[in-house]
Design a protein around this motif. Structure first.
Motif, PDB file in Angstrom:
ATOM      1  N   SER A  94       0.829  -1.202   0.000  1.00 20.65           N
ATOM      2  CA  SER A  94       0.000   0.000   0.000  1.00 20.65           C
ATOM      3  C   SER A  94       0.865   1.254   0.000  1.00 20.65           C
ATOM      4  N   GLY A  95       1.964   1.211   0.749  1.00 18.28           N
ATOM      5  CA  GLY A  95       2.880   2.347   0.793  1.00 18.28           C
ATOM      6  C   GLY A  95       3.521   2.617  -0.550  1.00 18.28           C
ATOM      7  N   ILE A  96       3.853   1.572  -1.295  1.00 19.38           N
ATOM      8  CA  ILE A  96       4.431   1.757  -2.623  1.00 19.38           C
ATOM      9  C   ILE A  96       3.432   2.454  -3.545  1.00 19.38           C
ATOM     10  N   LEU A  97       2.182   1.986  -3.515  1.00 15.25           N
ATOM     11  CA  LEU A  97       1.166   2.578  -4.385  1.00 15.25           C
ATOM     12  C   LEU A  97       0.870   4.026  -4.027  1.00 15.25           C
ATOM     13  N   SER A  98       1.147   4.395  -2.788  1.00 16.17           N
ATOM     14  CA  SER A  98       0.834   5.760  -2.364  1.00 16.17           C
ATOM     15  C   SER A  98       1.838   6.792  -2.867  1.00 16.17           C
ATOM     16  N   HIS A  99       3.022   6.355  -3.297  1.00 17.92           N
ATOM     17  CA  HIS A  99       4.008   7.358  -3.711  1.00 17.92           C
ATOM     18  C   HIS A  99       4.678   7.083  -5.060  1.00 17.92           C
ATOM     19  N   ILE A 100       4.269   6.011  -5.761  1.00 19.63           N
ATOM     20  CA  ILE A 100       4.811   5.752  -7.096  1.00 19.63           C
ATOM     21  C   ILE A 100       3.644   5.653  -8.072  1.00 19.63           C
ATOM     22  N   SER A 101       3.668   6.438  -9.137  1.00 22.29           N
ATOM     23  CA  SER A 101       2.513   6.521 -10.029  1.00 22.29           C
ATOM     24  C   SER A 101       2.706   5.830 -11.380  1.00 22.29           C
ATOM     25  N   GLU A 102       3.927   5.438 -11.704  1.00 23.25           N
ATOM     26  CA  GLU A 102       4.162   4.794 -12.992  1.00 23.25           C
ATOM     27  C   GLU A 102       5.053   3.577 -12.822  1.00 23.25           C
ATOM     28  N   GLY A 103       4.809   2.585 -13.672  1.00 24.74           N
ATOM     29  CA  GLY A 103       5.630   1.387 -13.642  1.00 24.74           C
ATOM     30  C   GLY A 103       5.393   0.559 -14.888  1.00 24.74           C
ATOM     31  N   MET A 104       5.729  -0.729 -14.790  1.00 29.20           N
ATOM     32  CA  MET A 104       5.540  -1.626 -15.917  1.00 29.20           C
ATOM     33  C   MET A 104       5.333  -3.045 -15.404  1.00 29.20           C
ATOM     34  N   VAL A 105       4.766  -3.887 -16.255  1.00 27.01           N
ATOM     35  CA  VAL A 105       4.608  -5.298 -15.906  1.00 27.01           C
ATOM     36  C   VAL A 105       5.987  -5.956 -15.956  1.00 27.01           C
ATOM     37  N   HIS A 106       6.385  -6.542 -14.848  1.00 29.61           N
ATOM     38  CA  HIS A 106       7.694  -7.187 -14.752  1.00 29.61           C
ATOM     39  C   HIS A 106       7.648  -8.617 -15.276  1.00 29.61           C
ATOM     40  N   SER A 107       6.667  -9.393 -14.820  1.00 32.87           N
ATOM     41  CA  SER A 107       6.562 -10.798 -15.192  1.00 32.87           C
ATOM     42  C   SER A 107       5.137 -11.268 -14.968  1.00 32.87           C
ATOM     43  N   VAL A 108       4.756 -12.325 -15.684  1.00 30.06           N
ATOM     44  CA  VAL A 108       3.394 -12.849 -15.624  1.00 30.06           C
ATOM     45  C   VAL A 108       3.444 -14.346 -15.406  1.00 30.06           C
ATOM     46  N   TYR A 109       2.743 -14.802 -14.381  1.00 24.05           N
ATOM     47  CA  TYR A 109       2.615 -16.224 -14.110  1.00 24.05           C
ATOM     48  C   TYR A 109       1.136 -16.581 -14.104  1.00 24.05           C
ATOM     49  N   ARG A 110       0.831 -17.837 -13.857  1.00 29.91           N
ATOM     50  CA  ARG A 110      -0.551 -18.304 -13.975  1.00 29.91           C
ATOM     51  C   ARG A 110      -1.502 -17.541 -13.066  1.00 29.91           C
ATOM     52  N   LYS A 111      -1.074 -17.270 -11.836  1.00 35.33           N
ATOM     53  CA  LYS A 111      -1.976 -16.588 -10.909  1.00 35.33           C
ATOM     54  C   LYS A 111      -1.382 -15.321 -10.314  1.00 35.33           C
ATOM     55  N   THR A 112      -0.305 -14.824 -10.913  1.00 32.20           N
ATOM     56  CA  THR A 112       0.357 -13.622 -10.395  1.00 32.20           C
ATOM     57  C   THR A 112       0.859 -12.756 -11.542  1.00 32.20           C
ATOM     58  N   ILE A 113       0.643 -11.458 -11.408  1.00 30.06           N
ATOM     59  CA  ILE A 113       1.236 -10.477 -12.319  1.00 30.06           C
ATOM     60  C   ILE A 113       2.103  -9.558 -11.473  1.00 30.06           C
ATOM     61  N   ASN A 114       3.412  -9.638 -11.662  1.00 33.52           N
ATOM     62  CA  ASN A 114       4.335  -8.793 -10.913  1.00 33.52           C
ATOM     63  C   ASN A 114       4.513  -7.459 -11.625  1.00 33.52           C
ATOM     64  N   LEU A 115       4.385  -6.386 -10.861  1.00 35.48           N
ATOM     65  CA  LEU A 115       4.533  -5.038 -11.401  1.00 35.48           C
ATOM     66  C   LEU A 115       5.799  -4.400 -10.843  1.00 35.48           C
ATOM     67  N   ARG A 116       6.611  -3.846 -11.726  1.00 39.78           N
ATOM     68  CA  ARG A 116       7.792  -3.094 -11.297  1.00 39.78           C
ATOM     69  C   ARG A 116       7.372  -1.655 -11.055  1.00 39.78           C
ATOM     70  N   MET A 117       7.427  -1.241  -9.784  1.00 41.02           N
ATOM     71  CA  MET A 117       7.070   0.125  -9.403  1.00 41.02           C
ATOM     72  C   MET A 117       8.293   0.750  -8.746  1.00 41.02           C
ATOM     73  N   GLY A 118       8.998   1.576  -9.478  1.00 37.04           N
ATOM     74  CA  GLY A 118      10.251   2.111  -8.960  1.00 37.04           C
ATOM     75  C   GLY A 118      11.254   0.987  -8.775  1.00 37.04           C
ATOM     76  N   SER A 119      11.855   0.901  -7.596  1.00 34.37           N
ATOM     77  CA  SER A 119      12.839  -0.143  -7.325  1.00 34.37           C
ATOM     78  C   SER A 119      12.218  -1.383  -6.696  1.00 34.37           C
ATOM     79  N   SER A 120      10.893  -1.390  -6.540  1.00 29.31           N
ATOM     80  CA  SER A 120      10.208  -2.496  -5.873  1.00 29.31           C
ATOM     81  C   SER A 120       9.265  -3.208  -6.831  1.00 29.31           C
ATOM     82  N   LEU A 121       8.897  -4.425  -6.440  1.00 34.93           N
ATOM     83  CA  LEU A 121       7.853  -5.164  -7.126  1.00 34.93           C
ATOM     84  C   LEU A 121       6.627  -5.228  -6.232  1.00 34.93           C
ATOM     85  N   VAL A 122       5.451  -5.186  -6.847  1.00 37.12           N
ATOM     86  CA  VAL A 122       4.213  -5.550  -6.163  1.00 37.12           C
ATOM     87  C   VAL A 122       3.545  -6.605  -7.024  1.00 37.12           C
ATOM     88  N   ALA A 123       2.676  -7.419  -6.415  1.00 33.27           N
ATOM     89  CA  ALA A 123       2.148  -8.581  -7.111  1.00 33.27           C
ATOM     90  C   ALA A 123       0.630  -8.617  -7.089  1.00 33.27           C
TER      91      ALA A 123
END
Length: 293
Positions: A13-42
Motif C-alpha cells: 500500500s505504501g508503494i502505491l501511495s508514492h509511485i505513479s508509474e511502472g511496468m509489468v515485470h513478469s506474468v505467471y498463472r496466478k500472479t502479475i508482478n509489477l515493477r514500481m520504482g525499485s520495488s515489485l508488487v504482485a
C-alpha cells in the motif's frame, strides 16, 4: 475492464501511495508482478497468501491467467486505481476499498510455539530445507543437484552456528549470507530461509545483536546474487516487513494451523521460511536444537 483488489499489506500500500508509474515485470498463472520504482508488487488471484507485496484481486486462477497482459506493458497508479495498458485492452484494478494488513514486524521478544513449529517441519512433505530435520539428504542420482544443495546448506548452517557461539559474528554473517540465491525455484530456498532467519531474529528480540547487524549488512551487499522476485522479499525482510502467516505465527494454535498457513506459500517457500525462523529464533539465544545440527 474493471476489477477490484480486496486485500493488501501496508508495504505494498505504501508503494502505491508514492509511485505513479511502472511496468509489468513478469506474468505467471496466478500472479502479475509489477515493477514500481525499485520495488515489485504482485497482483494475485483470490485466496493467495498475503505477502508484503501482495495485491489480492477478486479473480480466480483461471480469470487471472486469462488476462491479456505481458511483460513490458505500462502501468499507471492514481489514488484509487491501478491501470494496466495492454495491446488489446485497458485493465483497471480499484484498490481504495481494499483491506490493509500491517506487514511490519516489530523488534521485541515474542514467544514462539517452537515444538509445534518443529513438528510442522518434520511433517512437511514439501522437501526443501525441511529435509535437514530428518537428515534425509537425497542419495538418488536423479536428485543430485538437490542433494548437493542440502549438503551445502547444512554445512553453512552448522558453521554459522559454531561461529556465533565462538563470537565470530562477522564470519558467521558471511557464512550464512552465502545462502543468498542458493537452491532452485522462483524464489530459491536459500533466500526464503534467510527471510525466515531475519524474522526469527526479530521474534527473539535479537535484531540489534551484533550478529544480526552483521547479517543484515552482508545480505544487503549480496542482493545482486539472486533474482528480482527474491531480492524484493529479502529487501522487505531487511526492512522488517513480512507475510501475514509469518506475522501471525506467535498466535498459531498448533501444528495443523502452521502446516496450513505456511503450506499455502509456494511449493516449499513457506516451510523454507519457517525453517529459517526456527534457526534464527534459537541461534542468538544460544540454543543448539537447530536445523542442520
Amino acid at each position: 475492464m474493471k476489477q477490484f483488489i480486496t486485500e493488501t499489506m501496508s508495504f505494498a500500500s505504501g508503494i502505491l501511495s508514492h509511485i505513479s508509474e511502472g511496468m509489468v515485470h513478469s506474468v505467471y498463472r496466478k500472479t502479475i508482478n509489477l515493477r514500481m520504482g525499485s520495488s515489485l508488487v504482485a497482483l494475485q488471484a483470490a485466496g493467495s497468501p498475503l505477502s508484503p507485496v501482495s495485491l489480492i484481486t477478486g479473480l480466480d486462477v483461471g480469470e487471472m491467467s486469462g488476462l491479456p497482459v505481458v511483460p513490458g506493458d505500462q502501468v499507471f497508479v492514481d489514488k484509487k486505481t491501478i491501470i494496466l495498458f495492454s495491446k488489446s485492452s485497458r485493465i483497471i484494478f480499484r484498490f481504495d476499498e481494499a483491506a490493509i494488513y500491517d506487514s511490519l514486524l516489530r523488534d521485541y521478544a515474542v514467544p514462539l510455539p517452537l515444538p509445534a513449529i518443529k513438528e510442522s517441519l518434520l511433517q512437511s512433505s514439501s522437501g526443501g530445507l525441511t529435509e535437514l530435520f530428518s537428515k534425509a539428504l537425497l542419495k538418488n542420482p536423479s536428485d543430485f543437484a538437490k542433494g548437493v544443495f542440502l549438503a551445502v546448506a547444512q554445512k553453512r548452517m552448522e558453521d554459522a552456528r559454531k561461529e556465533v557461539l565462538d563470537i565470530c559474528y562477522d564470519k558467521a554473517a558471511v557464512t550464512l549470507a552465502g545462502m543468498t540465491g542458493l537452491g532452485m525455484g522462483l524464489t530459491p530456498s536459500g533466500d526464503d530461509f534467510l527471510c525466515g532467519v531475519l524474522a526469527g531474529l526479530l521474534f527473539s528480540g535479537q535484531w540489534d545483536h551484533p550478529f544480526a547487524q552483521a547479517l543484515r549488512q552482508t545480505i544487503s551487499r549480496r542482493l545482486g546474487d539472486t533474482n528480482d522476485i527474491s531480492r524484493t522479499f529479502l529487501s522487505c525482510a531487511l526492512s522488517c516487513h513480512f507475510s501475514r502467516p509469518v506475522k501471525e505465527l506467535p498466535l498459531a494454535s498448533g501444528t495443523t494451523e502452521i502446516l496450513s498457513s505456511f503450506g499455502a506459500i509456494g511449493h516449499s517457500s513457506g516451510f523454507d521460511t519457517l525453517c529459517g525462523i526456527y534457526y534464527g529464533y534459537t541461534l542468538c539465544l544460544g540454543q543448539e536444537d537447530v536445523p542442520g545440527k
